[in-house]
Design a protein around this motif. Structure first.
Motif, mmCIF file in Angstrom:
data_model
loop_
_atom_site.group_PDB
_atom_site.id
_atom_site.type_symbol
_atom_site.label_atom_id
_atom_site.label_comp_id
_atom_site.label_asym_id
_atom_site.label_seq_id
_atom_site.Cartn_x
_atom_site.Cartn_y
_atom_site.Cartn_z
ATOM 1 N N PRO A 218 0.836 -1.203 0.000
ATOM 2 C CA PRO A 218 0.000 0.000 0.000
ATOM 3 C C PRO A 218 0.873 1.257 0.000
ATOM 4 O O PRO A 218 2.025 1.217 0.436
ATOM 5 C CB PRO A 218 -0.792 -0.136 1.305
ATOM 6 C CG PRO A 218 -0.853 -1.610 1.557
ATOM 7 C CD PRO A 218 0.468 -2.142 1.075
ATOM 8 N N PRO A 219 0.344 2.373 -0.471
ATOM 9 C CA PRO A 219 1.145 3.604 -0.553
ATOM 10 C C PRO A 219 1.600 4.099 0.812
ATOM 11 O O PRO A 219 0.991 3.781 1.840
ATOM 12 C CB PRO A 219 0.205 4.595 -1.233
ATOM 13 C CG PRO A 219 -1.170 4.059 -0.964
ATOM 14 C CD PRO A 219 -1.027 2.569 -0.946
ATOM 15 N N ASN A 220 2.640 4.908 0.793
ATOM 16 C CA ASN A 220 3.221 5.391 2.044
ATOM 17 C C ASN A 220 2.218 6.169 2.887
ATOM 18 O O ASN A 220 2.237 6.075 4.118
ATOM 19 C CB ASN A 220 4.444 6.274 1.748
ATOM 20 C CG ASN A 220 5.246 6.583 2.997
ATOM 21 O OD1 ASN A 220 5.673 5.681 3.713
ATOM 22 N ND2 ASN A 220 5.444 7.861 3.271
ATOM 23 N N ASP A 221 1.320 6.918 2.234
ATOM 24 C CA ASP A 221 0.381 7.715 3.027
ATOM 25 C C ASP A 221 -0.619 6.850 3.791
ATOM 26 O O ASP A 221 -1.195 7.287 4.781
ATOM 27 C CB ASP A 221 -0.325 8.758 2.168
ATOM 28 C CG ASP A 221 -1.122 8.159 1.013
ATOM 29 O OD1 ASP A 221 -1.263 6.921 0.945
ATOM 30 O OD2 ASP A 221 -1.599 8.939 0.172
ATOM 31 N N PHE A 222 -0.841 5.611 3.322
ATOM 32 C CA PHE A 222 -1.676 4.703 4.106
ATOM 33 C C PHE A 222 -1.021 4.418 5.444
ATOM 34 O O PHE A 222 -1.687 4.424 6.487
ATOM 35 C CB PHE A 222 -1.893 3.386 3.344
ATOM 36 C CG PHE A 222 -2.624 2.334 4.135
ATOM 37 C CD1 PHE A 222 -4.004 2.354 4.225
ATOM 38 C CD2 PHE A 222 -1.931 1.325 4.814
ATOM 39 C CE1 PHE A 222 -4.689 1.386 4.967
ATOM 40 C CE2 PHE A 222 -2.606 0.363 5.548
ATOM 41 C CZ PHE A 222 -3.987 0.401 5.626
ATOM 42 N N PHE A 223 0.291 4.216 5.427
ATOM 43 C CA PHE A 223 1.010 3.873 6.661
ATOM 44 C C PHE A 223 1.268 5.094 7.542
ATOM 45 O O PHE A 223 1.142 5.016 8.764
ATOM 46 C CB PHE A 223 2.318 3.158 6.318
ATOM 47 C CG PHE A 223 2.112 1.825 5.674
ATOM 48 C CD1 PHE A 223 1.595 0.758 6.383
ATOM 49 C CD2 PHE A 223 2.409 1.628 4.330
ATOM 50 C CE1 PHE A 223 1.377 -0.472 5.790
ATOM 51 C CE2 PHE A 223 2.203 0.404 3.729
ATOM 52 C CZ PHE A 223 1.681 -0.658 4.447
ATOM 53 N N THR A 224 1.596 6.236 6.945
ATOM 54 C CA THR A 224 1.802 7.434 7.766
ATOM 55 C C THR A 224 0.499 7.889 8.399
ATOM 56 O O THR A 224 0.503 8.527 9.460
ATOM 57 C CB THR A 224 2.410 8.569 6.937
ATOM 58 O OG1 THR A 224 1.573 8.836 5.793
ATOM 59 C CG2 THR A 224 3.813 8.210 6.457
ATOM 60 N N GLY A 225 -0.624 7.558 7.750
ATOM 61 C CA GLY A 225 -1.915 7.853 8.356
ATOM 62 C C GLY A 225 -2.157 7.046 9.616
ATOM 63 O O GLY A 225 -2.931 7.459 10.491
ATOM 64 N N LEU A 226 -1.484 5.914 9.718
ATOM 65 C CA LEU A 226 -1.567 5.102 10.931
ATOM 66 C C LEU A 226 -0.665 5.655 12.012
ATOM 67 O O LEU A 226 -1.064 5.822 13.163
ATOM 68 C CB LEU A 226 -1.172 3.657 10.611
ATOM 69 C CG LEU A 226 -2.137 2.861 9.747
ATOM 70 C CD1 LEU A 226 -1.456 1.610 9.187
ATOM 71 C CD2 LEU A 226 -3.358 2.455 10.574
ATOM 72 N N ASP A 227 0.595 5.918 11.633
ATOM 73 C CA ASP A 227 1.566 6.470 12.580
ATOM 74 C C ASP A 227 2.814 6.884 11.809
ATOM 75 O O ASP A 227 3.310 6.111 10.975
ATOM 76 C CB ASP A 227 1.946 5.431 13.634
ATOM 77 C CG ASP A 227 2.634 6.045 14.839
ATOM 78 O OD1 ASP A 227 3.687 6.700 14.657
ATOM 79 O OD2 ASP A 227 2.140 5.887 15.962
ATOM 80 N N PRO A 228 3.358 8.067 12.087
ATOM 81 C CA PRO A 228 4.569 8.516 11.402
ATOM 82 C C PRO A 228 5.773 7.590 11.593
ATOM 83 O O PRO A 228 6.736 7.666 10.806
ATOM 84 C CB PRO A 228 4.846 9.895 12.026
ATOM 85 C CG PRO A 228 3.506 10.369 12.490
ATOM 86 C CD PRO A 228 2.791 9.131 12.946
#
Length: 555
Positions: A218-228
């Motif tokens: 999944p794209p990076n923003d999916f993961f940063t949306g979870l936690d930086p």
């Protein structure tokens, strides 16, 4: 000329090495080496659901296990090994630095559990798993649709996020995270550096949210949306993945010397133990292979035509080539099977294990021998007595969720329950209810597959329990109301790894060809008792009702 394939199987408690003749599947030599630190209880805290393993246990165990083979094998056998492959438990990831070194191998992290491999059954990341599931459900694309729709605390991203949230030092030092089944081949081929590291299809597809349709992860923003703390991690993971029928590279000179093997022989991409065990069991469409150990892992395969556009709900993923290249691998399983029996054994043996330790009426060696003898005989004695209890006579219903629920529909927050206990309920009756609970949990998995359109017409079982208890296996046959075949091999997962090793070495042209001569034969068959099966249909309804009550009460 005789040639051998070497299969390495990393279980929860030990590493097993198996040397197999590629011409006929004969198991020439085998060794089992317990993990030293793990078996001392280091770095884990069961009360917190924390289970960590030190990478040195894996490396030291590898050397000891392989070198031990040469004491059993024919003279000169080491020089005739043509390939090596690994399987491990999973998801069992470890943080690595920018050079690809596992953090726990560095002096400053050597005693830090957060820098170690997070074992599959570590459930400290329940909150993180729930957040990932919620984020996937809210996203425009549900990135969990090929992983059953629910992310588990047993899996890669939840564990990485939890550890890096909890430990700033590990977060700062961790360049990436690597699954155990991918780390072992990388170590032996000198490709642990991120610039050289490559990943196997099995772990990436089933636990790390890899799928070809979205270009890897999944794209990076999916993961940063979870936690930086996850920022950029997906970009440091290999976008391409490889099946276990392919080679990572040649065995390095360093490890050839340590293991007594020829340098340059191919090392295969790793996979999870149950997937390779299924290969040793001749898995094919319609056949469910169950690896029965501390937990269970259930594997089957489907053709591209049969699976089509289906996304099977509540399982541990469907991945192209994770079991056999050219087919879709399907995984499910139970978080506790043998572990549930072991929990009960430890519960009722508390006086033996604790009070005997304080008595002065026995010398220490006699006391220890007595404790060990009782420990060894408890489950067999319980099974023998429980087998005499007629189906349904004990009035007890139990759930198998002592370690949460893996499938169907992962939920590690769940707890087990027992109903129907009375003053007359004795240990064998309770034990029978626990055995029935594990069989019912397995039946729920079989029914989920069938309800989702996946054909399951036969069951093949491997693992220690299948060989140790006629009572458990007969209960399973009755509850599932189908024939069960038990494999002869004592090391089926390592045998599956050896089948892949022979394939990457070119001895056999494909995994299927290798299976024809190397897969394990059946040693025993259990058939259901029609009368018991009918009664278990009714008792299964009570199991489901108790489960629904526990889930509803928790909510």
């Amino acid at each position: 000329m005789t040639s051998y394939a070497l299969g390495l199987d990393y279980g929860s408690d030990s590493v097993r090495a198996l040397l197999v003749d590629t011409a006929n599947g004969e198991e020439v030599a085998t060794t089992v080496v317990p993990y030293k630190r793990w078996n001392q209880g280091l770095y884990s805290d069961p009360a917190k659901d924390q289970f960590r393993q030190h990478p040195l246990d894996y490396l030291e165990g590898l050397e000891q296990a392989v070198q031990g083979l040469w004491k059993e094998a024919p003279e000169g056998a080491a020089r005739q090994v043509v390939g090596i492959s690994f399987d491990t438990t999973g998801s069992t990831p470890v943080p690595v630095d920018s050079e690809g070194t596992a953090l726990a191998l560095k002096p400053e992290f050597a005693e830090n559990p957060n820098a170690m491999f997070v074992l599959w059954k570590d459930h400290t990341a329940i909150k993180e798993a729930q957040q990932i599931t919620a984020a996937a459900e809210a996203a425009e694309v549900n990135y969990l649709k090929y992983e059953g729709g629910i992310y588990s605390s047993e899996w890669f991203w939840a564990k990485a996020m939890h550890v890096m949230r909890e430990d700033a030092s590990v977060h700062q030092a961790a360049y990436s995270w690597v699954e155990h089944c991918d780390w072992m081949p990388a170590v032996l081929t000198g490709t642990t550096h991120p610039s050289k590291f490559r990943a196997g299809r099995c772990a990436a597809g089933h636990k790390v949210m890899w799928h070809e349709s979205w270009g890897g992860y999944p794209p990076n923003d999916f993961f940063t949306g979870l936690d930086p703390v996850l920022d950029g991690l997906r970009d440091r993971l290999p976008a391409d993945t490889f099946t276990s029928a392919e080679s990572v590279g040649p065995l390095s000179d360093e490890w050839a010397d340590k293991l007594g093997l020829p340098a340059g022989i191919p090392v295969g991409f790793g996979a999870f133990d149950c997937h390779m065990g299924a290969v040793a069991a001749n898995v094919k469409p319609g056949v469910l292979t169950k690896v029965m150990g501390t937990s269970t892992c259930d594997i089957t395969v489907a053709s591209y035509e049969d699976i089509g556009e289906k996304c099977i709900r509540g399982i541990c993923g469907q991945v192209d080539g994770s079991v056999i290249p050219g087919m879709v691998g399907l995984e499910a399983g139970q978080s506790a099977f043998g572990d549930l029996y072991a929990w009960f054994r430890n519960l009722i043996n508390w006086p033996v294990n604790n009070l005997l330790a304080t008595t002065d009426k026995l010398d220490e060696s006699t006391r220890q021998a007595l404790v060990e003898e009782i420990e060894d005989k408890t489950l067999a004695a319980l099974g023998a007595e429980a087998d005499q209890v007629p189906v349904g006579a004990n009035g007890i219903t139990a759930l198998d969720w002592v370690n949460g629920r893996r499938t169907p529909d992962a939920d590690q927050t769940l707890s087990m329950a027992i109903s129907g206990l009375k003053m007359g309920s004795q240990a064998p009756q309770v034990f029978r209810s626990l055995v029935e609970a594990t069989a019912f949990g397995a039946r729920a998995i079989i029914e989920r597959f069938k309800n989702e359109g996946v054909d399951i017409s036969a069951v093949v079982v491997i693992g220690g329990i299948s060989k140790k208890s006629d009572f458990v296996m007969q209960v399973c046959a009755d509850v599932w109301n189908c024939q069960i075949d038990v494999l002869e091999s004592e090391q089926s997962c390592a045998l599956g790894a050896a089948i892949f090793a022979s394939t990457i070495a070119g001895v056999h042209g494909s995994v299927e060809e290798a299976q024809k001569v190397m897969a394990s034969p059946v040693c025993k068959t259990y058939t259901p008792d029609a009368g018991n099966a009918k009664q278990y249909d009714e008792l299964y309804q009570k199991y489901q009702a108790l489960g629904a009550f526990v889930e509803g009460d928790r909510a």
